[in-house]
Design an enzyme around this catalytic site. Sequence first.
Site, PDB file in Angstrom:
ATOM      1  N   ASP A  22       1.258  -1.409   0.242  1.00 28.53           N
ATOM      2  CA  ASP A  22       0.269  -0.205  -0.039  1.00 28.53           C
ATOM      3  C   ASP A  22       1.093   1.613  -0.069  1.00 28.53           C
ATOM      4  OD1 ASP A  22      -1.797  -1.220   0.457  1.00 28.53           O
ATOM      5  OD2 ASP A  22      -2.369  -1.644   2.855  1.00 28.53           O
ATOM      6  N   LYS A  50      -0.028  -8.851  -0.403  1.00 24.72           N
ATOM      7  CA  LYS A  50      -0.769  -8.506  -0.576  1.00 24.72           C
ATOM      8  C   LYS A  50      -1.267  -6.965  -1.396  1.00 24.72           C
ATOM      9  CE  LYS A  50      -3.391  -6.510   3.041  1.00 24.72           C
ATOM     10  NZ  LYS A  50      -4.462  -5.031   2.186  1.00 24.72           N
ATOM     11  N   LYS A  84     -12.583  -7.191   0.369  1.00 28.94           N
ATOM     12  CA  LYS A  84     -13.105  -7.191   0.714  1.00 28.94           C
ATOM     13  C   LYS A  84     -14.418  -6.863  -0.006  1.00 28.94           C
ATOM     14  CE  LYS A  84     -10.194  -5.748   4.023  1.00 28.94           C
ATOM     15  NZ  LYS A  84      -9.245  -5.058   3.689  1.00 28.94           N
ATOM     16  N   ILE A  88     -24.222  -8.771  -3.976  1.00 33.29           N
ATOM     17  CA  ILE A  88     -24.847  -9.502  -4.176  1.00 33.29           C
ATOM     18  C   ILE A  88     -24.714 -10.104  -4.451  1.00 33.29           C
ATOM     19  CG2 ILE A  88     -27.106  -8.264  -3.478  1.00 33.29           C
ATOM     20  CD1 ILE A  88     -27.232  -8.694  -6.999  1.00 33.29           C
ATOM     21  N   ASN A  90     -24.027 -12.339  -7.699  1.00 32.31           N
ATOM     22  CA  ASN A  90     -23.932 -11.965  -9.236  1.00 32.31           C
ATOM     23  C   ASN A  90     -22.598 -11.034  -9.077  1.00 32.31           C
ATOM     24  OD1 ASN A  90     -24.988 -12.910 -11.773  1.00 32.31           O
ATOM     25  ND2 ASN A  90     -25.038 -10.531 -11.588  1.00 32.31           N
ATOM     26  N   THR A  91     -22.693 -10.162  -7.987  1.00 28.22           N
ATOM     27  CA  THR A  91     -21.922  -8.534  -8.807  1.00 28.22           C
ATOM     28  C   THR A  91     -20.510  -9.751  -7.977  1.00 28.22           C
ATOM     29  OG1 THR A  91     -23.451  -7.998  -8.130  1.00 28.22           O
ATOM     30  CG2 THR A  91     -20.973  -7.056  -8.232  1.00 28.22           C
ATOM     31  N   PRO A 205      -3.565  -8.283  10.568  1.00 31.10           N
ATOM     32  CA  PRO A 205      -3.134  -7.073   9.851  1.00 31.10           C
ATOM     33  C   PRO A 205      -3.180  -6.110  10.739  1.00 31.10           C
ATOM     34  CG  PRO A 205      -5.609  -7.191   8.916  1.00 31.10           C
ATOM     35  CD  PRO A 205      -4.863  -9.061  10.092  1.00 31.10           C
ATOM     36  N   GLY A 228       2.020  -3.768   6.196  1.00 33.90           N
ATOM     37  CA  GLY A 228       1.895  -2.935   4.917  1.00 33.90           C
ATOM     38  C   GLY A 228       3.500  -1.640   5.284  1.00 33.90           C
ATOM     39  N   ARG A 229       2.729  -0.257   6.333  1.00 33.93           N
ATOM     40  CA  ARG A 229       3.263   1.067   5.479  1.00 33.93           C
ATOM     41  C   ARG A 229       4.729   0.488   6.673  1.00 33.93           C
ATOM     42  NH1 ARG A 229      -1.861   3.959   8.130  1.00 33.93           N
ATOM     43  NH2 ARG A 229      -1.854   1.442   8.641  1.00 33.93           N
TER      44      ARG A 229
HETATM   45  P1  BMP Z   1      -0.544  -1.539   7.863  1.00 33.83           P
HETATM   46  O1  BMP Z   1       0.199  -2.163   7.522  1.00 33.83           O
HETATM   47  O2  BMP Z   1      -0.275   0.184   6.756  1.00 33.83           O
HETATM   48  O3  BMP Z   1      -1.654  -0.702   8.674  1.00 33.83           O
HETATM   49  O4  BMP Z   1      -1.797  -2.131   6.320  1.00 33.83           O
HETATM   50  C1  BMP Z   1      -1.854  -3.156   7.029  1.00 33.83           C
HETATM   51  C2  BMP Z   1      -3.465  -3.638   5.854  1.00 33.83           C
HETATM   52  O5  BMP Z   1      -4.206  -4.965   5.575  1.00 33.83           O
HETATM   53  C3  BMP Z   1      -4.024  -2.699   4.859  1.00 33.83           C
HETATM   54  O6  BMP Z   1      -3.887  -2.838   3.233  1.00 33.83           O
HETATM   55  C4  BMP Z   1      -5.097  -2.587   5.449  1.00 33.83           C
HETATM   56  O7  BMP Z   1      -6.654  -2.262   4.484  1.00 33.83           O
HETATM   57  C5  BMP Z   1      -5.772  -4.309   5.542  1.00 33.83           C
HETATM   58  N1  BMP Z   1      -6.223  -4.827   6.488  1.00 33.83           N
HETATM   59  C6  BMP Z   1      -6.608  -3.577   7.563  1.00 33.83           C
HETATM   60  O8  BMP Z   1      -4.826  -2.766   8.157  1.00 33.83           O
HETATM   61  N2  BMP Z   1      -7.079  -4.170   8.751  1.00 33.83           N
HETATM   62  C7  BMP Z   1      -7.601  -5.486   8.509  1.00 33.83           C
HETATM   63  O9  BMP Z   1      -8.772  -5.668   9.843  1.00 33.83           O
HETATM   64  C8  BMP Z   1      -7.950  -6.049   7.837  1.00 33.83           C
HETATM   65  C9  BMP Z   1      -7.597  -5.680   6.744  1.00 33.83           C
HETATM   66  O10 BMP Z   1      -7.557  -6.037   5.439  1.00 33.83           O
END
Ligand code: BMP
Length: 263
Positions: A22, A50, A84, A88, A90-91, A205, A228-229
Amino acid sequence: MFRHDIENSARKKKSNVILALDLGVDRPQQLLTRSLRILNATHEHLCALKLNRQAVLPLGLFDGVQKIIQRAKELKLPTIMDAKINDIGNTNRAIAEYYYKAGFDAVIASPFVGWNEGLQPVFEVAQKMNRGVIVLVYMSHKGAVEGYGQIVQDVDTGQLVPQYKVFAEKALKWKADGAVVGATYPEKIREIHSVLKDKVAIYSPGVGTQGGDAEAAVKGGADYLIVGRSIVEAEDPARKVAQIRDVAWQSLKHRGKIKQNKK
Ligand code: BMP
């Protein structure tokens, strides 16, 4: 099969860290260059990659994203699309199919839409294309309590239970490839792990920037950490991911998930 592929990747790399690539808002070409640079610098310490919609929107699924997926495949890293999925059936079916056709090995989906005309079509496409589905069970942010933390009446049993417990049961029943539980709530990881009993892997995460602790999350029951960050914004992303990997891998050993002699 996705769950075996990521397990094998983790074993081979001695890492249970998944990089969340990200990179914030930037021009597409810059994003692509930076994404590939970080991936190339960190891949040795990762078990998977991811991507989120914040990468797919500017880069394009069948455009820039293809270059990242191609590089991940060269590096033998399984790829997860954090879509995420939440619509519905079909989508949802079309969304999942596009991501799988683009080369992603697994998608993340929201169980709030339920099974019937909700996530069932996603699991069907996944089975047909031999890919994975990971479901959200308890998210890492503060507002998670307003949805995942509510006390609800389980439609199957009539009992009053926390929403996340119902979702953990569904992850088992649907034979999901993984359950997302925030690293910011190690006590929830522990509780959900006691429901999943290692039959569904926990993806966690929230380590670092969001305040979660790698050791507490893994010792509580997280199988994989999504980071991520803390990595992508570090001065030295490779060093940072190696540090997190070391702590997470030692914690997995502590949990007895890795045999000490299989170094
Ligand atoms: P970071 O380590 O920068 O906070 O990133 C976490 C990643 O995991 C982001 O892509 C976020 O959208 C995703 N994420 C999250 O942080 N918490 C959740 O509960 C579910 C996630 O998918």
